[in-house]
Scaffold this motif. Structure first.
Motif, short mmCIF file in Angstrom:
data_model
loop_
_atom_site.label_atom_id
_atom_site.label_comp_id
_atom_site.label_asym_id
_atom_site.label_seq_id
_atom_site.Cartn_x
_atom_site.Cartn_y
_atom_site.Cartn_z
N THR A 103 0.83 -1.21 0.00
CA THR A 103 0.00 0.00 0.00
C THR A 103 0.86 1.26 0.00
O THR A 103 0.59 2.21 -0.76
CB THR A 103 -0.93 -0.01 1.22
N ALA A 104 1.90 1.27 0.84
CA ALA A 104 2.78 2.45 0.86
C ALA A 104 3.49 2.60 -0.48
O ALA A 104 3.59 3.71 -1.03
CB ALA A 104 3.80 2.31 1.99
N PHE A 105 4.01 1.48 -0.98
CA PHE A 105 4.67 1.53 -2.28
C PHE A 105 3.72 2.02 -3.37
O PHE A 105 4.08 2.86 -4.21
CB PHE A 105 5.21 0.12 -2.60
N GLY A 106 2.48 1.51 -3.37
CA GLY A 106 1.52 1.90 -4.41
C GLY A 106 1.16 3.37 -4.34
O GLY A 106 1.10 4.07 -5.37
N ILE A 107 0.90 3.90 -3.14
CA ILE A 107 0.50 5.31 -3.00
C ILE A 107 1.67 6.23 -3.34
O ILE A 107 1.51 7.23 -4.05
CB ILE A 107 -0.02 5.57 -1.58
N ILE A 108 2.86 5.90 -2.81
CA ILE A 108 4.03 6.76 -3.05
C ILE A 108 4.39 6.77 -4.53
O ILE A 108 4.66 7.83 -5.12
CB ILE A 108 5.23 6.29 -2.20
N SER B 29 -3.32 10.74 -6.90
CA SER B 29 -2.83 10.04 -5.70
C SER B 29 -4.00 9.53 -4.87
O SER B 29 -3.95 8.44 -4.29
CB SER B 29 -1.96 10.98 -4.87
N LEU B 30 -5.09 10.33 -4.81
CA LEU B 30 -6.25 9.91 -4.01
C LEU B 30 -6.93 8.68 -4.60
O LEU B 30 -7.47 7.84 -3.87
CB LEU B 30 -7.25 11.07 -3.90
N ILE B 31 -6.92 8.58 -5.91
CA ILE B 31 -7.52 7.39 -6.54
C ILE B 31 -6.77 6.12 -6.09
O ILE B 31 -7.37 5.11 -5.71
CB ILE B 31 -7.50 7.53 -8.06
N GLN B 32 -5.42 6.22 -6.12
CA GLN B 32 -4.64 5.05 -5.68
C GLN B 32 -4.84 4.80 -4.19
O GLN B 32 -4.93 3.64 -3.74
CB GLN B 32 -3.16 5.28 -5.97
N ALA B 33 -4.94 5.88 -3.42
CA ALA B 33 -5.19 5.72 -1.99
C ALA B 33 -6.53 5.05 -1.74
O ALA B 33 -6.70 4.22 -0.83
CB ALA B 33 -5.12 7.06 -1.29
N GLY B 34 -7.54 5.39 -2.59
CA GLY B 34 -8.84 4.75 -2.45
C GLY B 34 -8.78 3.26 -2.76
O GLY B 34 -9.41 2.44 -2.07
#
Length: 855
Positions: A660-665, A710-715
């Motif tokens: 998750t961290a890797f994906g959002i960053i 970034s928010l889309i990936q965070a979602g």
């Protein structure tokens, strides 16, 4: 009223040949003491004209001596039958049910008369009957004696005894026959002899053995190479047919690869098998006699006809023989030494025995019809070979000895309660109507004989005793020796009953003193399992190697088995090796290298960020939204550091943060690149006169793109964590030698959704940058972005197949490498050219130079 006189004699002479009078008499019906060949007439004694015509099993004369010795011991012991003498009558039935029945009738009639159920002689009262009978004669005698409830003591064994009708008045002086079959099975399993031959007599007992006992062996995975039946013989048998059947049996035995042959038969079966070595000589049989391990049941003894004394007996060297337990009572050897024709005047057997044993003749018996050396009567029994006469008690003789003592002790116990003195004589007599009263005392009798062995019966009226296991040793001079090598104890569980001393065993010289094998094929060694050959007995099988992941740690296993999850099979598939715990750690070279690379790139990124911040007012930095540049550098710095989450033992929190961290960053970094690309395009369009796009150019547009993407990936990551979050897991299956500690992605769909979204952002950025690479803008970064996205997409497109084709910690290493390589590609392609100008070519970092360069 018709009165039968007691002096009336039966028209035929009685069949008893040994009579010792006494107040109490034990009747004995024997079929193993004398003539083996059929007798044409019983009205007179056989009168052979040649020495070879009288075929007597002289070894069984010891049974008579055991009986006489037991009676002598009892009569000389005032503690057993005080003031009472014990006698016996021996009757020979010539293996005929008719004559056995006639013998039994005489027990209930006056001596030397034949009036059934009528006795007018009050002397020599019958106390019990001892019988050594075969199946046919047993049935006839048992039925008659059962009517009178006369105690019967059997010194042989027969299948019918194992299923006898409750209440039949007989007692078995040998242990249950099933004990020796358990012993034979235990012996076969002990030496791992699973492929054996079986030889039985062609009669009811042989058929019973095949139908009842052999399936018991099969339950323990013992197979039979052959089952042969020795044919019945008589004086009218076709010699040619017998020779042909003998040849067939000879070829079966010695042509088989089974080295063990189980022999089941009567006492004298050995005498028939002694002919086998001569069959090959007479008929030129190609299969020569070779060594076999004969396993002989307790019914049999090593004996021979007198004319067989010179036969070669090497075939039976090393035989393993079960026998009824026996001991030599004190004084028995001295008694045997004292036996001679002159001292045994009432013994009707001794003259025939003497003539046959010593190959001599008593002139008074044969007259002048034969010219043989005369019997002097001074010959010694000790000079006879053991196949002709046994000086020590055999199992059968010992059974007779114990039977006599059992009757005497039972009567002693009964007489203490039921004494009846007869008038005038004052002697103790047993009245006929008291026969049945002896049974309770026989059932409960328990005493130690003079040899120190306990004699008692179980609830089935069978002797509580064990079996001896002997090894037959035939010396080069054909002398016979019996060596005790083990025993079967009836008082312990079957699995512990057998004791065997392998060091005392002698094998046939054919095996060169090496324990022989008896298998259908070689053992399957550890690392393989058995595969039954189609159409063959289950003891015949092929050996197949264990499949990967399975082992067999013993010989001849039916199937291989898997190691436990913490172990794996070795290369030979014969034992399990502990599996190593595997994860990408900081202590191994691969983990150290990746961690060092991540930290180094992080430091480099930090240096670039510091350089840009130090020169933040220079034209090259201000040219493309420096805030967006700082955000991108910070995202790349975090990308490099996020790789460290993949190194070390997986924990719950690291597994949740990794992807998750890797994906959002990474999505944030790609959003910045996308924003830079769009900014370049908008900046070119906005410079055209009258363009309405001018209002979209600025920080607000770039920030909106970065934030929204970034928010889309965070979602996506939030949904992932809410529905099926990653967790620490143990993988036992991917790598055989290792237990992999890993992070389970939880939902593979969400994992690839994260990667797909990053791929979408990178492709969009690549396409826009590729289209804008030739725009004539003074500060156009489209070319750098195009090349950086090309590197980025190449890395992650190669990641997917590589990731799926690797296992364990190498899979993690592939993902770390992809993170570092793609991030380094962005860092190098976008920022190293600018750093070159800022640090090494500051004169080019001017507005005039940049404008000139672009024009």
């Amino acid at each position: 009223m018709h009165i039968v006189e007691c002096k009336t004699r039966f028209p035929y002479p009685p069949l008893h040949k040994y009579h010792q009078p006494g107040d109490l008499v034990i009747g004995v019906i024997a079929s193993q003491s004398l003539t083996i060949s059929d007798v044409a007439t019983f009205h007179k004694e056989p009168q052979p004209t040649t020495f070879e015509e009288l075929t007597i099993v002289t070894k069984n004369y010891q049974h008579i001596l055991a009986l006489a010795f037991a009676v002598k011991e009892i009569n000389e012991n005032p503690q057993i039958l005080p003031n009472t003498s014990l006698g016996f009558h021996i009757y020979e039935n010539y293996f005929s049910a008719k004559w056995a029945y006639y013998d039994a009738i005489q027990f209930t009639s006056t001596p030397e008369s034949f009036v059934p159920n009528y006795k007018c002689d009050t002397h020599n009262n019958l106390l019990a009957v001892i019988m050594g009978l075969n199946f046919q004669t047993y049935q006839q005698v048992a039925i008659l004696l059962d009517l009178y409830k006369i105690p019967q003591l059997i010194y042989g064994s027969s299948p019918v005894m194992n299923d006898k009708t409750p209440g039949l008045p007989f007692y078995q002086m040998v242990p249950n026959e099933g004990l020796q079959y358990v012993g034979i099975r235990s012996l076969l399993l002990h030496f791992r002899w699973t492929w054996i031959g079986v030889l039985t007599r062609d009669n009811e007992k042989g058929e019973w053995f095949v139908q009842t006992v052999l399936p018991f062996f099969s339950q323990s995975d013992i197979c039979f190479a052959f089952i042969e039946k020795v044919p019945k013989t008589n004086v009218v048998s076709d010699v040619g047919d017998l020779m042909q059947r003998g040849t067939k049996i000879h070829d079966k035995i010695f042509g088989s690869q089974a080295n063990v042959v189980l022999l089941y038969g009567e006492t004298y079966s050995i005498t028939t098998l002694l002919w086998l070595p001569y069959v090959s000589e007479l008929l030129n049989v190609t299969k020569k006699v070779q060594g076999k391990v004969w396993i002989v049941t307790a019914q049999m003894e090593f004996l021979s006809f007198t004319f067989q004394r010179t036969f070669n007996k090497d075939m039976f060297h090393g035989t393993v023989a079960f026998s009824f337990h026996s001991s030599d009572p004190p004084g028995f050897h001295e008694y045997v030494k004292s036996v001679n024709p002159s001292s045994m005047t009432t013994d009707g057997f001794i003259r025939d025995f003497w003539q046959q044993s010593f190959a001599c003749v008593f002139p008074s018996t044969w007259g002048d019809k034969v010219e043989w050396k005369p019997c002097m009567g001074t010959e010694t029994l000790e000079s006879l070979p053991r196949s002709i006469f046994e000086r020590g008690m055999t199992g059968h003789s010992y059974s007779i000895y114990n039977a006599v003592h059992a009757v005497a002790h039972a009567f002693h116990a009964m007489s203490r309660l039921t004494r009846r003195a007869m008038a005038d004589s004052g002697e103790l007599k047993l009245q006929n109507e008291l026969w049945w009263q002896l049974h309770p005392f026989l059932r409960s009798v328990s005493f130690n004989n003079s040899a120190g062995d306990n004699v008692s019966f179980d609830h089935n009226e069978q002797l509580i005793a064990g079996l001896d296991i002997n090894n037959w040793v035939i010396s080069p001079n054909q002398s016979f020796h019996r060596v005790k090598i083990g025993a079967m104890d009836s008082q312990v569980p079957p699995g512990e009953a057998l004791t065997i001393n392998e060091d005392a065993m002698t094998w046939h010289s054919w095996f060169e003193q090496i324990q022989p094998l008896s298998l259908c094929n070689d053992h399957c060694h550890p690392g393989s399992s058995k595969k039954v050959k189609e159409g063959e007995p289950f003891c015949c099988y092929d050996c197949i190697k264990c499949p990967e992941g399975k082992i067999s740690d013993q010989e001849d296993m039916n199937d291989c088995f898997k190691c436990t999850e913490d172990y794996y099979s070795n290369q030979g598939h014969d034992f399990c090796i502990p599996r190593n715990i595997s994860f990408l750690s900081y202590e191994e070279p691969l983990g150290i290298s990746l961690a060092f690379s991540a930290l180094s790139l992080s430091v480099i990124t930090g240096l670039v960020l510091g350089t840009f911040m130090k020169h933040h007012n220079t034209p090259i930095i201000k040219a493309n939204n420096r805030n967006l540049t700082y955000t991108l550098l910070i995202s790349l710095l975090l990308c490099f550091l996020s790789a460290l989450l993949f190194i070390g033992q997986p924990q719950k929190w690291t597994c949740l943060l990794r992807q998750t961290a890797f994906g959002i960053i990474f999505s944030a970094a790609l959003s910045c690149v996308l924003a830079k690309t769009i900014t370049v395009v908008l900046a070119f369009v906005a410079t055209k006169p009258g363009s309405r796009m001018r209002k979209w150019v600025g920080k607000r547009m770039a920030n909106a793109i970065v934030l929204s993407c970034s928010l889309i990936q965070a979602g996506i990551c939030t949904v992932w964590l809410a529905t099926s979050p990653p967790f620490s897991d143990t993988d036992y299956h991917s790598v055989v030698e290792e237990i992999i500690l890993q992070c389970n992605e939880g939902s593979i769909t969400m994992f690839y959704s994260v990667l797909s979204y990053m791929g979408f952002l990178s492709i969009v950025s690549f396409i826009i940058a590729f289209l804008a690479r030739r725009l004539p803008d003074s500060f156009n970064e489209a070319k750098l972005i195009t090349f950086s996205m090309l590197v980025f997409c190449s890395v992650w497109l190669s990641f997917v197949p590589t990731y799926l084709s690797t296992k364990g910690k190498h899979m993690v290493a592939v993902e770390i490498f992809s993170i570092l390589a793609s991030s380094a590609g962005l860092l190098g392609c976008l920022f190293f050219p600018k750093c070159y100008i800022i640090v090494l070519r500051p004169e080019l970092n001017k507005r005039e130079q940049l404008v000139r360069r672009n024009h």
